[in-house]
Motif scaffolding. Structure first.
Motif, PDB file in Angstrom:
ATOM      1  N   GLN A  10       0.848  -1.192   0.000  1.00 42.11           N
ATOM      2  CA  GLN A  10       0.000   0.000   0.000  1.00 42.11           C
ATOM      3  C   GLN A  10       0.883   1.241   0.000  1.00 42.11           C
ATOM      4  O   GLN A  10       1.773   1.363   0.838  1.00 42.11           O
ATOM      5  CB  GLN A  10      -0.887  -0.011   1.246  1.00 42.11           C
ATOM      6  CG  GLN A  10      -1.833   1.152   1.350  1.00 42.11           C
ATOM      7  CD  GLN A  10      -2.975   1.072   0.345  1.00 42.11           C
ATOM      8  OE1 GLN A  10      -3.378   0.006  -0.055  1.00 42.11           O
ATOM      9  NE2 GLN A  10      -3.478   2.209  -0.051  1.00 42.11           N
ATOM     10  N   ILE A  11       0.648   2.146  -0.930  1.00 43.71           N
ATOM     11  CA  ILE A  11       1.345   3.423  -0.971  1.00 43.71           C
ATOM     12  C   ILE A  11       0.273   4.508  -0.915  1.00 43.71           C
ATOM     13  O   ILE A  11      -0.595   4.572  -1.783  1.00 43.71           O
ATOM     14  CB  ILE A  11       2.210   3.575  -2.236  1.00 43.71           C
ATOM     15  CG1 ILE A  11       3.241   2.439  -2.297  1.00 43.71           C
ATOM     16  CG2 ILE A  11       2.890   4.943  -2.251  1.00 43.71           C
ATOM     17  CD1 ILE A  11       4.077   2.427  -3.541  1.00 43.71           C
ATOM     18  N   ILE A  12       0.334   5.323   0.132  1.00 41.78           N
ATOM     19  CA  ILE A  12      -0.659   6.384   0.320  1.00 41.78           C
ATOM     20  C   ILE A  12       0.050   7.719   0.130  1.00 41.78           C
ATOM     21  O   ILE A  12       1.006   8.034   0.839  1.00 41.78           O
ATOM     22  CB  ILE A  12      -1.313   6.315   1.715  1.00 41.78           C
ATOM     23  CG1 ILE A  12      -1.859   4.907   1.970  1.00 41.78           C
ATOM     24  CG2 ILE A  12      -2.418   7.359   1.831  1.00 41.78           C
ATOM     25  CD1 ILE A  12      -2.354   4.693   3.379  1.00 41.78           C
ATOM     26  N   CYS A  13      -0.405   8.478  -0.854  1.00 36.70           N
ATOM     27  CA  CYS A  13       0.221   9.750  -1.223  1.00 36.70           C
ATOM     28  C   CYS A  13      -0.676  10.900  -0.787  1.00 36.70           C
ATOM     29  O   CYS A  13      -1.844  10.940  -1.169  1.00 36.70           O
ATOM     30  CB  CYS A  13       0.423   9.806  -2.732  1.00 36.70           C
ATOM     31  SG  CYS A  13       1.279   8.383  -3.425  1.00 36.70           S
ATOM     32  N   PHE A  14      -0.119  11.824  -0.020  1.00 33.17           N
ATOM     33  CA  PHE A  14      -0.867  12.987   0.450  1.00 33.17           C
ATOM     34  C   PHE A  14      -0.339  14.237  -0.257  1.00 33.17           C
ATOM     35  O   PHE A  14       0.834  14.566  -0.145  1.00 33.17           O
ATOM     36  CB  PHE A  14      -0.698  13.161   1.962  1.00 33.17           C
ATOM     37  CG  PHE A  14      -1.438  12.148   2.789  1.00 33.17           C
ATOM     38  CD1 PHE A  14      -2.639  12.476   3.404  1.00 33.17           C
ATOM     39  CD2 PHE A  14      -0.936  10.870   2.968  1.00 33.17           C
ATOM     40  CE1 PHE A  14      -3.326  11.549   4.177  1.00 33.17           C
ATOM     41  CE2 PHE A  14      -1.615   9.934   3.737  1.00 33.17           C
ATOM     42  CZ  PHE A  14      -2.811  10.275   4.337  1.00 33.17           C
ATOM     43  N   GLY A  15      -1.219  14.935  -0.987  1.00 28.35           N
ATOM     44  CA  GLY A  15      -0.842  16.195  -1.627  1.00 28.35           C
ATOM     45  C   GLY A  15      -0.463  16.032  -3.094  1.00 28.35           C
ATOM     46  O   GLY A  15      -0.361  14.933  -3.626  1.00 28.35           O
ATOM     47  N   TRP A  16      -0.255  17.191  -3.765  1.00 26.19           N
ATOM     48  CA  TRP A  16      -0.049  17.208  -5.212  1.00 26.19           C
ATOM     49  C   TRP A  16       1.257  16.563  -5.641  1.00 26.19           C
ATOM     50  O   TRP A  16       1.302  15.857  -6.642  1.00 26.19           O
ATOM     51  CB  TRP A  16      -0.148  18.642  -5.748  1.00 26.19           C
ATOM     52  CG  TRP A  16      -1.576  19.036  -5.872  1.00 26.19           C
ATOM     53  CD1 TRP A  16      -2.310  19.784  -4.990  1.00 26.19           C
ATOM     54  CD2 TRP A  16      -2.487  18.644  -6.896  1.00 26.19           C
ATOM     55  NE1 TRP A  16      -3.612  19.873  -5.422  1.00 26.19           N
ATOM     56  CE2 TRP A  16      -3.742  19.191  -6.590  1.00 26.19           C
ATOM     57  CE3 TRP A  16      -2.355  17.876  -8.056  1.00 26.19           C
ATOM     58  CZ2 TRP A  16      -4.860  19.004  -7.393  1.00 26.19           C
ATOM     59  CZ3 TRP A  16      -3.469  17.692  -8.853  1.00 26.19           C
ATOM     60  CH2 TRP A  16      -4.707  18.252  -8.524  1.00 26.19           C
ATOM     61  N   MET A  17       2.369  16.788  -4.912  1.00 22.47           N
ATOM     62  CA  MET A  17       3.612  16.119  -5.296  1.00 22.47           C
ATOM     63  C   MET A  17       3.478  14.620  -5.063  1.00 22.47           C
ATOM     64  O   MET A  17       4.066  13.818  -5.789  1.00 22.47           O
ATOM     65  CB  MET A  17       4.816  16.687  -4.544  1.00 22.47           C
ATOM     66  CG  MET A  17       5.409  17.936  -5.167  1.00 22.47           C
ATOM     67  SD  MET A  17       5.972  17.738  -6.879  1.00 22.47           S
ATOM     68  CE  MET A  17       7.389  16.671  -6.677  1.00 22.47           C
ATOM     69  N   GLY A  18       2.708  14.229  -4.069  1.00 20.92           N
ATOM     70  CA  GLY A  18       2.425  12.812  -3.871  1.00 20.92           C
ATOM     71  C   GLY A  18       1.673  12.236  -5.052  1.00 20.92           C
ATOM     72  O   GLY A  18       1.979  11.146  -5.543  1.00 20.92           O
ATOM     73  N   LEU A  19       0.678  12.992  -5.551  1.00 21.04           N
ATOM     74  CA  LEU A  19      -0.067  12.561  -6.725  1.00 21.04           C
ATOM     75  C   LEU A  19       0.862  12.442  -7.925  1.00 21.04           C
ATOM     76  O   LEU A  19       0.831  11.451  -8.659  1.00 21.04           O
ATOM     77  CB  LEU A  19      -1.194  13.546  -7.035  1.00 21.04           C
ATOM     78  CG  LEU A  19      -2.013  13.225  -8.284  1.00 21.04           C
ATOM     79  CD1 LEU A  19      -3.510  13.395  -8.003  1.00 21.04           C
ATOM     80  CD2 LEU A  19      -1.642  14.112  -9.446  1.00 21.04           C
ATOM     81  N   LYS A  20       1.743  13.424  -8.117  1.00 21.68           N
ATOM     82  CA  LYS A  20       2.664  13.390  -9.260  1.00 21.68           C
ATOM     83  C   LYS A  20       3.640  12.225  -9.141  1.00 21.68           C
ATOM     84  O   LYS A  20       4.001  11.597 -10.146  1.00 21.68           O
ATOM     85  CB  LYS A  20       3.391  14.721  -9.376  1.00 21.68           C
ATOM     86  CG  LYS A  20       2.461  15.837  -9.842  1.00 21.68           C
ATOM     87  CD  LYS A  20       3.104  17.193  -9.815  1.00 21.68           C
ATOM     88  CE  LYS A  20       2.083  18.247 -10.219  1.00 21.68           C
ATOM     89  NZ  LYS A  20       2.601  19.590 -10.142  1.00 21.68           N
ATOM     90  N   ALA A  21       4.080  11.924  -7.926  1.00 20.20           N
ATOM     91  CA  ALA A  21       4.964  10.773  -7.719  1.00 20.20           C
ATOM     92  C   ALA A  21       4.234   9.477  -8.072  1.00 20.20           C
ATOM     93  O   ALA A  21       4.811   8.567  -8.679  1.00 20.20           O
ATOM     94  CB  ALA A  21       5.467  10.729  -6.275  1.00 20.20           C
ATOM     95  N   ALA A  22       2.944   9.389  -7.717  1.00 19.31           N
ATOM     96  CA  ALA A  22       2.148   8.207  -8.059  1.00 19.31           C
ATOM     97  C   ALA A  22       2.002   8.080  -9.570  1.00 19.31           C
ATOM     98  O   ALA A  22       2.126   6.987 -10.125  1.00 19.31           O
ATOM     99  CB  ALA A  22       0.771   8.281  -7.396  1.00 19.31           C
ATOM    100  N   VAL A  23       1.753   9.187 -10.263  1.00 20.96           N
ATOM    101  CA  VAL A  23       1.638   9.170 -11.723  1.00 20.96           C
ATOM    102  C   VAL A  23       2.923   8.620 -12.328  1.00 20.96           C
ATOM    103  O   VAL A  23       2.897   7.728 -13.181  1.00 20.96           O
ATOM    104  CB  VAL A  23       1.343  10.585 -12.285  1.00 20.96           C
ATOM    105  CG1 VAL A  23       1.496  10.619 -13.795  1.00 20.96           C
ATOM    106  CG2 VAL A  23      -0.052  11.047 -11.890  1.00 20.96           C
ATOM    107  N   HIS A  24       4.068   9.143 -11.875  1.00 15.77           N
ATOM    108  CA  HIS A  24       5.353   8.695 -12.427  1.00 15.77           C
ATOM    109  C   HIS A  24       5.570   7.207 -12.158  1.00 15.77           C
ATOM    110  O   HIS A  24       5.987   6.459 -13.049  1.00 15.77           O
ATOM    111  CB  HIS A  24       6.500   9.515 -11.847  1.00 15.77           C
ATOM    112  CG  HIS A  24       7.835   9.118 -12.385  1.00 15.77           C
ATOM    113  ND1 HIS A  24       8.293   9.536 -13.617  1.00 15.77           N
ATOM    114  CD2 HIS A  24       8.794   8.309 -11.874  1.00 15.77           C
ATOM    115  CE1 HIS A  24       9.474   9.009 -13.839  1.00 15.77           C
ATOM    116  NE2 HIS A  24       9.803   8.254 -12.795  1.00 15.77           N
ATOM    117  N   ALA A  25       5.298   6.779 -10.933  1.00 18.27           N
ATOM    118  CA  ALA A  25       5.496   5.367 -10.578  1.00 18.27           C
ATOM    119  C   ALA A  25       4.618   4.463 -11.441  1.00 18.27           C
ATOM    120  O   ALA A  25       5.051   3.394 -11.876  1.00 18.27           O
ATOM    121  CB  ALA A  25       5.201   5.158  -9.098  1.00 18.27           C
ATOM    122  N   LEU A  26       3.398   4.891 -11.710  1.00 19.68           N
ATOM    123  CA  LEU A  26       2.508   4.097 -12.556  1.00 19.68           C
ATOM    124  C   LEU A  26       2.994   4.080 -14.009  1.00 19.68           C
ATOM    125  O   LEU A  26       2.901   3.066 -14.694  1.00 19.68           O
ATOM    126  CB  LEU A  26       1.079   4.644 -12.486  1.00 19.68           C
ATOM    127  CG  LEU A  26       0.356   4.403 -11.150  1.00 19.68           C
ATOM    128  CD1 LEU A  26      -0.901   5.253 -11.076  1.00 19.68           C
ATOM    129  CD2 LEU A  26       0.030   2.940 -10.968  1.00 19.68           C
TER     130      LEU A  26
END
Length: 192
Positions: A10-26
């Motif tokens: 489970q990776i839980i991302c809080f905030g916009w840079m977290g969202l961008k990190a999730a996009v990159h990882a995907l």
């Protein structure tokens, strides 16, 4: 009889840079992870994700004109459901200190976790871009609060990364791609 598959990390991302990190990882294919993104409510958040990727679970964090605590209470039901869903032995949290509402939510979220779960968690904290900015000054109390929580941490000090990797000439968008790749590497090391 076959064994049931291991639940994804489970990776839980809080905030916009977290969202961008999730996009990159995907985009680069961290397939062993199940992403949840908690980000301030704004339009079509799924449009930030590339076509054909498995979309993470997104919690649109509603922010009103009240205090951080009032906003937390507004989002309490969704956050309690997220807390209740934490069953993995190991999970990663990503905090974007530029996003004060989401950082406050993360601190409250961590306070609701059992001590044994904190022992197995890894927190990646992303600082604001500029040390002389108002956002940096606003982020410092949150950074102090996060440092006091007994969880393993990795601090991504963006101004230091910019200096040490000589990224000063890059645009913000180019820097963000670099930071996301850096965070992806941290995730992969933790999951190895």
């Amino acid at each position: 009889m076959t064994a049931s598959p291991t639940p994804p990390n489970q990776i839980i991302c809080f905030g916009w840079m977290g969202l961008k990190a999730a996009v990159h990882a995907l985009q680069v294919g961290i397939a062993t992870a199940n992403f949840t993104v908690v980000v301030e409510e704004e339009g079509d958040l799924l449009s930030h994700f590339p076509a054909g990727t498995t979309m993470p679970h997104i919690i649109k964090y509603k922010v009103g004109t009240g205090s951080h605590e009032e906003n937390w209470l507004t989002n309490l039901e969704a956050m309690q459901a997220l807390l209740a869903s934490q069953k993995q032995d190991k999970f990663i949290l990503i905090a974007d200190l530029d996003s004060q509402e989401c950082t406050y939510a993360l601190i409250k979220f961590l306070g609701g976790l059992a001590p044994a779960m904190l022992e197995d968690a890894f927190l990646i904290v992303i600082t604001p871009f500029l040390e002389d900015s108002l956002n940096w000054k606003r982020a410092l109390p949150y950074l102090s609060n996060l440092k006091a929580i007994p969880v393993r941490k990795g601090i991504v000090h963006l101004p230091e990364l910019i200096r040490s990797h000589r990224l000063e000439q890059l645009t913000v968008s180019q820097c963000e791609k670099y930071f996301c790749a850096y965070i992806k590497n941290m995730i992969e090391e933790e999951l190895a």
